[in-house]
Motif scaffolding. Structure first.
Motif, PDB file in Angstrom:
ATOM      1  N   PHE A   1       0.797  -1.232   0.000  1.00 49.75           N
ATOM      2  CA  PHE A   1       0.000   0.000   0.000  1.00 49.75           C
ATOM      3  C   PHE A   1       0.833   1.286   0.000  1.00 49.75           C
ATOM      4  CE2 PHE A   1      -2.379  -3.258   2.456  1.00 49.75           C
ATOM      5  CZ  PHE A   1      -3.408  -3.467   1.542  1.00 49.75           C
ATOM      6  N   GLY A   2       2.136   1.208  -0.127  1.00 45.71           N
ATOM      7  CA  GLY A   2       2.975   2.402  -0.088  1.00 45.71           C
ATOM      8  C   GLY A   2       2.730   3.344  -1.254  1.00 45.71           C
TER       9      GLY A   2
ATOM     10  N   LEU B   1      -0.714  -0.347  -9.622  1.00 45.96           N
ATOM     11  CA  LEU B   1      -2.083  -0.460 -10.130  1.00 45.96           C
ATOM     12  C   LEU B   1      -2.663   0.915 -10.431  1.00 45.96           C
ATOM     13  CD1 LEU B   1      -3.511  -3.272  -7.804  1.00 45.96           C
ATOM     14  CD2 LEU B   1      -2.792  -3.460 -10.193  1.00 45.96           C
ATOM     15  N   ARG B   2      -2.345   1.914  -9.575  1.00 45.18           N
ATOM     16  CA  ARG B   2      -2.833   3.269  -9.833  1.00 45.18           C
ATOM     17  C   ARG B   2      -2.254   3.823 -11.128  1.00 45.18           C
ATOM     18  NH1 ARG B   2      -2.081   4.297  -4.145  1.00 45.18           N
ATOM     19  NH2 ARG B   2      -0.086   5.280  -4.668  1.00 45.18           N
ATOM     20  N   ARG B   3      -0.960   3.569 -11.372  1.00 44.64           N
ATOM     21  CA  ARG B   3      -0.335   4.076 -12.595  1.00 44.64           C
ATOM     22  C   ARG B   3      -0.933   3.420 -13.836  1.00 44.64           C
ATOM     23  NH1 ARG B   3       4.512   3.794  -9.606  1.00 44.64           N
ATOM     24  NH2 ARG B   3       5.098   1.857 -10.662  1.00 44.64           N
TER      25      ARG B   3
ATOM     26  N   ALA C   1      -8.286   5.718 -17.347  1.00 41.32           N
ATOM     27  CA  ALA C   1      -9.279   6.713 -16.931  1.00 41.32           C
ATOM     28  C   ALA C   1      -9.193   7.946 -17.798  1.00 41.32           C
ATOM     29  CB  ALA C   1      -9.069   7.072 -15.456  1.00 41.32           C
ATOM     30  N   ALA C   2      -7.974   8.373 -18.159  1.00 45.42           N
ATOM     31  CA  ALA C   2      -7.818   9.550 -18.996  1.00 45.42           C
ATOM     32  C   ALA C   2      -8.389   9.327 -20.386  1.00 45.42           C
ATOM     33  CB  ALA C   2      -6.334   9.916 -19.091  1.00 45.42           C
ATOM     34  N   SER C   3      -8.158   8.135 -20.934  1.00 51.48           N
ATOM     35  CA  SER C   3      -8.682   7.852 -22.280  1.00 51.48           C
ATOM     36  C   SER C   3     -10.198   7.793 -22.288  1.00 51.48           C
ATOM     37  CB  SER C   3      -8.106   6.524 -22.784  1.00 51.48           C
ATOM     38  OG  SER C   3      -8.499   5.457 -21.942  1.00 51.48           O
ATOM     39  N   ARG C   4     -10.785   7.309 -21.211  1.00 53.21           N
ATOM     40  CA  ARG C   4     -12.258   7.268 -21.124  1.00 53.21           C
ATOM     41  C   ARG C   4     -12.827   8.681 -21.042  1.00 53.21           C
ATOM     42  NH1 ARG C   4     -12.856   2.420 -16.629  1.00 53.21           N
ATOM     43  NH2 ARG C   4     -12.242   0.695 -18.040  1.00 53.21           N
ATOM     44  N   ASN C   5     -12.149   9.574 -20.341  1.00 53.22           N
ATOM     45  CA  ASN C   5     -12.636  10.955 -20.234  1.00 53.22           C
ATOM     46  C   ASN C   5     -12.526  11.699 -21.553  1.00 53.22           C
ATOM     47  OD1 ASN C   5     -13.185  10.631 -17.502  1.00 53.22           O
ATOM     48  ND2 ASN C   5     -11.138  11.315 -16.866  1.00 53.22           N
TER      49      ASN C   5
END
Length: 302
Positions: free
Chosen positions: A277-278, A287-289, A295-299
């Motif tokens: 979780f660091g 996973l966030r990266r 997410a950006a491509s969906r927006n």
């Protein structure tokens, strides 16, 4: 309600340290927690993490000789461990320079020889109880003499690190620049290894020769998941070590667990949680990266 909660907290967190042996163990753990993690941070940055483990075994023959000559005399065992560790460091460096082998491979060879020699010496001159005490230590058995020695060594390490801090950072990042300033990188490297040996010598009484490196390396590697700045790494590593040493003693007292392994396992738990979780280089961070571009491509889609 508040009074009962206060009583429970006092019974769990404060009352155990009413005993003198717990107080001495706490002070010893705090002294080591202030001195060991900064050394671990620099070992990690220099790519020498396993050198610390090798050096912890390198002090064993000297500790064993001190034990055979003077029994459980911490000054004698510490002096022997210090001389043994410095000898192994010098021999490994000499073999590396003369033969061209990597220093870590030479150190690994010497630490295996040292470990076998130390175990043999203790086994020849004592019982299995003596061997267990030397290998695994007993922080709850720290007396006033041991506490003074640990505090003195830890203070010396912190002061010396403060004096050579700038040169040590430059030596890690740009050894050629340091040489251009008229400072010998080999001297700084030698002083640094000497501090590592000193710290391991102070720590073997509390955590034993096999686990003394744990309080040095685990907080340092754990801090790497939370900070990218050197100052942040050092501060976080010290805080993690302080929490692990205090929490390990409390777990040992309340649950009847061995104190040394409790401290190291608590630091190990912090490492595992940080790896998951660091903020940096952890599984969650990866996973966030990976999720961010999606997410950006969906927006951007109409």
């Amino acid at each position: 309600m508040i009074d009962s909660l206060t009583a429970i907290l006092h019974a769990w967190l404060i009352a155990p340290f009413d005993y003198a042996f717990m107080t001495r163990a706490l002070v010893a753990g705090m002294a080591l927690s202030l001195a060991a993690p900064p050394l671990g941070v620099f070992l990690m940055l220099r790519g020498m993490s396993l050198i610390g483990d090798a050096m912890s075994h390198a002090i064993l023959p000297g500790v064993a000789l001190g034990f055979l000559m003077a029994g459980f005399s911490l000054p004698a065992m510490s002096l022997g461990g210090m001389l043994s560790g410095l000898t192994v460091a010098i021999l490994a460096g000499s073999v590396s320079q003369l033969t061209g082998h990597r220093e870590d491979s030479a150190m690994a060879s010497f630490f295996l020889i040292s470990l076998a020699a130390g175990v043999m010496l203790v086994s020849l001159g004592g019982s299995s109880v003596d061997l267990t005490h030397v290998l695994f230590g007993s922080i709850l058995a720290v007396d006033s003499t041991a506490l003074l020695l640990i505090a003195a060594i830890s203070s010396l390490i912190v002061v010396t690190l403060a004096v050579i801090f700038r040169a040590l950072v430059v030596e890690c990042l740009d050894p050629l620049f340091l040489r251009g300033q008229g400072v010998r990188g080999g001297l700084i490297h030698g002083v640094f290894l000497g501090l590592v040996v000193l710290n391991l010598t102070a720590g073997f009484q509390t955590l034993g020769t096999l686990m003394a490196v744990g309080l040095m390396m685990l907080p340092a590697t754990t801090a790497r998941f939370w900070s990218k700045r050197l100052e942040g790494l050092i501060v976080l590593a010290v805080v993690i070590a302080l929490v692990a040493s205090t929490g390990g003693l409390l777990l040992s007292y309340h649950l009847g667990l061995p104190s040394g392994p409790s401290i190291i396992l608590l630091a190990g738990l912090a490492y595992l949680l940080s790896a998951l979780f660091g903020r940096h280089h952890s599984l969650t961070a990866r996973l966030r990266r990976r999720a961010a571009p999606l997410a950006a491509s969906r927006n951007e889609c109409p």
